[in-house]
Design a protein around this motif. Structure first.
Motif, mmCIF file in Angstrom:
data_model
loop_
_atom_site.group_PDB
_atom_site.id
_atom_site.type_symbol
_atom_site.label_atom_id
_atom_site.label_comp_id
_atom_site.label_asym_id
_atom_site.label_seq_id
_atom_site.Cartn_x
_atom_site.Cartn_y
_atom_site.Cartn_z
ATOM 1 N N ARG A 66 1.073 -1.359 -0.060
ATOM 2 C CA ARG A 66 -0.056 0.421 -0.329
ATOM 3 C C ARG A 66 0.937 1.076 0.175
ATOM 4 O O ARG A 66 1.285 2.692 -0.919
ATOM 5 C CB ARG A 66 -0.963 -0.244 1.076
ATOM 6 C CG ARG A 66 -2.254 1.457 0.920
ATOM 7 C CD ARG A 66 -3.004 1.252 2.378
ATOM 8 N NE ARG A 66 -3.676 2.187 2.379
ATOM 9 C CZ ARG A 66 -5.559 1.901 3.111
ATOM 10 N NH1 ARG A 66 -5.285 0.772 4.361
ATOM 11 N NH2 ARG A 66 -5.651 3.196 2.561
ATOM 12 N N ARG A 85 -8.340 -5.673 -1.168
ATOM 13 C CA ARG A 85 -9.709 -4.807 -1.924
ATOM 14 C C ARG A 85 -9.819 -3.788 -0.801
ATOM 15 O O ARG A 85 -10.761 -3.153 -0.205
ATOM 16 C CB ARG A 85 -10.725 -6.145 -1.637
ATOM 17 C CG ARG A 85 -11.130 -7.339 -2.232
ATOM 18 C CD ARG A 85 -11.867 -8.159 -2.266
ATOM 19 N NE ARG A 85 -13.187 -7.613 -2.373
ATOM 20 C CZ ARG A 85 -14.505 -7.821 -2.467
ATOM 21 N NH1 ARG A 85 -14.034 -9.030 -2.085
ATOM 22 N NH2 ARG A 85 -15.658 -7.146 -3.615
ATOM 23 N N GLN A 86 -8.371 -3.641 -0.422
ATOM 24 C CA GLN A 86 -8.618 -2.280 -0.004
ATOM 25 C C GLN A 86 -8.553 -0.469 -0.464
ATOM 26 O O GLN A 86 -8.899 -1.176 -1.849
ATOM 27 C CB GLN A 86 -7.075 -2.325 0.623
ATOM 28 C CG GLN A 86 -6.410 -1.969 0.152
ATOM 29 C CD GLN A 86 -5.950 -0.992 -0.540
ATOM 30 O OE1 GLN A 86 -5.715 0.320 -0.344
ATOM 31 N NE2 GLN A 86 -4.879 -0.658 -2.117
ATOM 32 N N GLY A 87 -9.000 0.382 -0.172
ATOM 33 C CA GLY A 87 -9.448 1.279 -0.708
ATOM 34 C C GLY A 87 -11.494 1.413 -1.245
ATOM 35 O O GLY A 87 -12.496 0.648 -1.076
ATOM 36 N N THR A 88 -11.078 2.217 -1.761
ATOM 37 C CA THR A 88 -12.933 2.938 -2.628
ATOM 38 C C THR A 88 -12.699 2.811 -4.225
ATOM 39 O O THR A 88 -11.306 2.734 -4.612
ATOM 40 C CB THR A 88 -13.407 3.817 -2.803
ATOM 41 O OG1 THR A 88 -12.090 5.145 -3.176
ATOM 42 C CG2 THR A 88 -13.843 4.421 -1.525
ATOM 43 N N TYR A 89 -13.301 1.995 -4.640
ATOM 44 C CA TYR A 89 -13.344 2.062 -6.213
ATOM 45 C C TYR A 89 -14.188 3.418 -6.757
ATOM 46 O O TYR A 89 -15.468 4.113 -6.885
ATOM 47 C CB TYR A 89 -14.788 0.905 -6.449
ATOM 48 C CG TYR A 89 -15.194 0.391 -7.997
ATOM 49 C CD1 TYR A 89 -14.289 0.104 -8.812
ATOM 50 C CD2 TYR A 89 -16.518 1.311 -8.402
ATOM 51 C CE1 TYR A 89 -14.515 0.102 -10.187
ATOM 52 C CE2 TYR A 89 -16.823 0.997 -9.915
ATOM 53 C CZ TYR A 89 -16.017 0.154 -11.185
ATOM 54 O OH TYR A 89 -15.600 0.299 -11.781
ATOM 55 N N GLU A 103 -12.993 -4.563 -7.568
ATOM 56 C CA GLU A 103 -12.696 -5.468 -6.537
ATOM 57 C C GLU A 103 -12.992 -4.997 -5.580
ATOM 58 O O GLU A 103 -12.593 -5.189 -4.281
ATOM 59 C CB GLU A 103 -11.078 -5.608 -6.704
ATOM 60 C CG GLU A 103 -10.079 -6.462 -6.086
ATOM 61 C CD GLU A 103 -8.863 -7.075 -6.975
ATOM 62 O OE1 GLU A 103 -7.980 -5.328 -6.862
ATOM 63 O OE2 GLU A 103 -8.501 -7.955 -7.087
ATOM 64 N N HIS A 104 -12.483 -3.268 -5.119
ATOM 65 C CA HIS A 104 -12.186 -2.703 -4.354
ATOM 66 C C HIS A 104 -13.000 -2.353 -3.497
ATOM 67 O O HIS A 104 -14.055 -2.380 -3.902
ATOM 68 C CB HIS A 104 -11.028 -0.552 -4.391
ATOM 69 C CG HIS A 104 -10.398 -0.964 -4.891
ATOM 70 N ND1 HIS A 104 -9.068 -2.137 -4.548
ATOM 71 C CD2 HIS A 104 -9.841 -0.940 -6.478
ATOM 72 C CE1 HIS A 104 -8.108 -1.287 -4.928
ATOM 73 N NE2 HIS A 104 -8.508 -1.357 -6.816
#
Length: 716
Positions: A66, A85-89, A103-104
């Motif tokens: 990261r 799958r961390q974070g936003t899409y 995925e996120h």
């Protein structure tokens, strides 16, 4: 109390492993990986990543790096490994009604590691909870858990060199691993690796790789010949090449060749133009080939002149092509003394297209076939042709007009009095094209195509060697008591002797009657029954003239002149005159099995399958390991002992890094140039039918993507 004993033994073994191996239990290669905790220490970044990746695969999620912080000395002081799958899409799709899979989802699972004063990385913060469902069984599909090991790479690479389709290539890995779930890579990974390997085989890509390949082949054997034609921008336009063995084989079998360009071979749509002949077994044999950017007269002149120079100025006695006018003009200029004929099959297959709409189609087709196949003389053909035009009022039919004007180039009655090695069409060339269908597709690059040309040569040479062995090691029994048959049995290859026996079997349908005799010259009518289709025969009379003094015979069927095989009609007359032995002129050297042909001693110039030093070393190690594993694998104790020894060896070699790139151009003998050869532009075909080869799912996906990009492109 037995359970306490078992527990104690397990703990002791576990501690012994820890002491012996010298690594912390949480990063062992086998068994359960314990979950991360704050305070765990590791000797390197790679060790942290290896441990967390193993744990992630066990639990069922993926890992990504990261962020990180680097010190003044350039060394990483702090870094974070998180769930993939961390974070936003954020959607990047151009069409909001067709969103892409995401995925996120904001997962918070992660570990933080800080470099301590003792030089080790220590976990300072650990988050284990995930915001999504975990699935260990599906973890193998996540990118970070995919790994293509060296053994699988070598297997995929060699299978690809052998021309095995990628789907079958991948399936062999699945079968060897015992199922998809045991593989650490998917078919897409295999496809991507093969694509990369094809580009790296010479360290370069496109036309420059092709030129470097030719240079290296010529360095291996100065008999390798190639010539490259470029335009003013140094862009590849045409290329011709022939290896040393093909050039030598031309000395023996170059009397008759077929030439055809109906195969668009690669993404540049360059027609593949092979020069093909037939050997003493009746097998197709390559005399070199070209890739050309156009199909005009000037291009064919360049190709034919290049081929003629390659063959030391010796033109073929006869050449078969399709009805291409540009090709015909080029042959007249470059091979003015060579006999030229059109492919009969190409002409006759157009009959349904030209007459399918006629109400009397079946009758027209039947009489046209009689004109072409049943007439024995030119006068007989002309009479039959005129009758065809009269019966169906076809005097103004342009296609028939053109055919008649060129009748000396295709009608059997006009051309079969010359030697054509039994060939009447370019299907030898087309058979070679079909042969390449096992190896190439519409996306094949120039360099890949030449690699597969090497594979085709290998297979052709192996087929010929196998036929040579069969002719020398085995003998086909005679079916008659005639001395003529025994003469052919002793001289001809098995394949050609079978053709002789086919004529001998036809003797039972032949009936000869003497019609004239004068001074040792005899003229016979020989009636023959020929089976056209199942259940249907036609009766034909042939005229055989026999000179008993010279032991010379001629038949109106012209089979010997055309094919070099004595016909049943002549054999019938010879048997009537009790001839037990033929003059040498009826035993052609071309079909003999007892001649030592010089070209068989010439080594073919081609790429060595083990050209890569890395591949050579891997093969050597794999062979040595296979010998050990085949012994150790016979018992559980042997298997356990070998695995223990391998664990020790792995610790010694895990830190060893490669010191050089074995695919460098210098190690492969590639010549560097100041003027780089550019790839060709896409050629324009002459409206030939599109190949019916089935597209793979990957090709279909690429084509759909290209179509969408074209639709979205702004109009200028």
């Amino acid at each position: 109390m037995h359970w306490m004993y078992d527990v104690c033994m397990y703990v002791c073994l576990y501690l012994l492993c820890y002491i012996y191996v010298g690594m912390e239990p949480n990063i062992g290669d086998e068994g359960v990986v314990e979950e991360p905790k704050e305070g765990m220490s590791f000797s390197s970044i790679e060790e942290v990543r290896a441990y967390y990746t193993r744990y992630a695969k066990q639990v069922g999620f993926g890992v990504t790096k990261r962020n990180s912080k680097t010190g003044a000395d350039g060394q990483i002081r702090y870094f974070t490994l998180a769930c993939v799958r961390q974070g936003t899409y954020v959607s990047k799709a151009s069409n909001i009604l067709k969103p892409r899979p995401m995925e996120h989802n904001g997962c918070k699972a992660k570990i933080n590691a800080i470099l301590g004063s003792e030089g080790k990385f220590r976990l300072t913060h650990v988050v284990l909870e995930h915001s999504h469902v975990l699935s260990p069984g599906k973890a193998r599909y996540i990118r970070c858990h995919k790994r293509l090991d060296e053994s699988s790479k070598r297997k995929l690479e060699y299978n690809d060199m052998a021309g095995i389709q990628l789907s079958k290539n991948y399936n062999s890995c699945v079968a060897e691993a015992g199922g998809y779930e045991n593989l650490t890579f998917g078919e897409r990974d295999a496809r991507n690796y093969i694509r990369e390997v094809r580009l790296l085989r010479l360290g370069l890509g496109g036309a420059e790789a092709l030129q470097n390949y030719f240079t290296r082949m010529q360095a291996q054997n100065d008999g390798f010949y190639y010539i490259i034609d470029v335009d003013d921008e140094t862009r590849l336009r045409n290329v011709f090449w022939a290896d040393a063995r093909s050039r030598a084989a031309y000395e023996s079998f170059g009397d008759v060749i077929t030439f055809d360009t109906t195969y668009l071979t690669n993404s540049y749509k360059m027609p593949f133009a092979p020069f093909v002949g037939v050997n003493h077994h009746g097998q197709s044999i390559l005399f070199g080939c070209g890739l050309i950017s156009g199909e005009d007269t000037d291009t064919f002149v360049w190709l034919f002149e290049s081929w003629l120079k390659c063959m030391n100025g010796r033109a073929p006695q006869a050449i078969i092509t399709d009805q291409d006018k540009a090709m015909q003009n080029a042959i007249a200029r470059v091979f003015p003394k060579s006999r030229h004929r059109f492919c009969l099959w190409h002409i006759m297959k157009k009959v349904p297209e030209k007459f399918g709409a006629y109400s009397q189609y079946d009758d027209i087709k039947s009489q046209l076939h009689r004109c072409v196949y049943d007439t024995l003389s030119r006068d007989e053909f002309n009479k039959c042709w005129l009758q065809l035009l009269d019966n169906f009022d076809l005097h103004d039919h342009s296609w028939l007009e053109w055919l008649y004007s060129e009748r000396h180039l295709w009608v059997p009655a006009y051309v079969r009095n010359e030697f054509w090695a039994g060939m009447s069409s370019t299907q030898r060339s087309e058979g070679m094209n079909a042969f390449f269908d096992d190896y190439v597709n519409s996306k094949t690059t120039l360099k890949q195509f030449v690699d597969q040309y090497d594979n085709a040569l290998r297979r052709k040479i192996e087929n010929e060697l196998a036929a040579d062995f069969s002719s020398f090691h085995t003998q086909i029994p005679c079916i008659t008591f005639y001395g003529i048959e025994r003469q052919f049995q002793a001289s001809y290859t098995n394949a050609k002797f079978k053709e002789v026996q086919e004529e001998l079997r036809g003797l039972i349908y032949c009936c000869a009657s003497l019609i004239q005799s004068e001074g040792g010259i005899f003229i016979y009518h020989v009636a023959d029954q020929v089976q056209v289709i199942d259940g249907f025969r036609k009766s034909t009379k042939y005229v055989v003239e026999f000179n008993e003094i010279e032991c010379e015979a001629n038949c109106t069927c012209q089979l010997f002149a055309f094919k070099g095989i004595l016909c049943r009609h002549v054999i019938r007359v010879l048997t009537l005159h009790d001839k037990e032995e033929l003059p040498a002129k009826y035993i052609l050297d071309r079909w003999r099995k007892d001649l030592k042909r010089d070209y068989t001693l010439v080594r073919s110039s081609r790429d060595d399958l083990s050209y890569s030093p890395n591949a050579y070393r891997m093969n050597k190690l794999n062979k040595a390991f296979y010998e050990i594993s085949s012994i150790a694998g016979t018992s559980d104790d042997g298997c356990a002992k070998l695995l223990t020894q391998l664990s020790k060896l792995k610790l010694e070699w895990v830190e060893v890094q490669p010191v050089c790139d074995n695919r460098s151009t210098e190690s492969l003998g590639v010549t560097k140039r100041s003027d780089k050869l550019k790839s060709p532009v896409a050629a324009r075909s002459k409206g030939r039918p599109v190949s019916k080869r089935k597209q793979s799912s990957a090709e279909k996906a690429i084509n759909r993507l290209k179509a969408r990009k074209t639709q979205r492109a702004p109009v200028s």
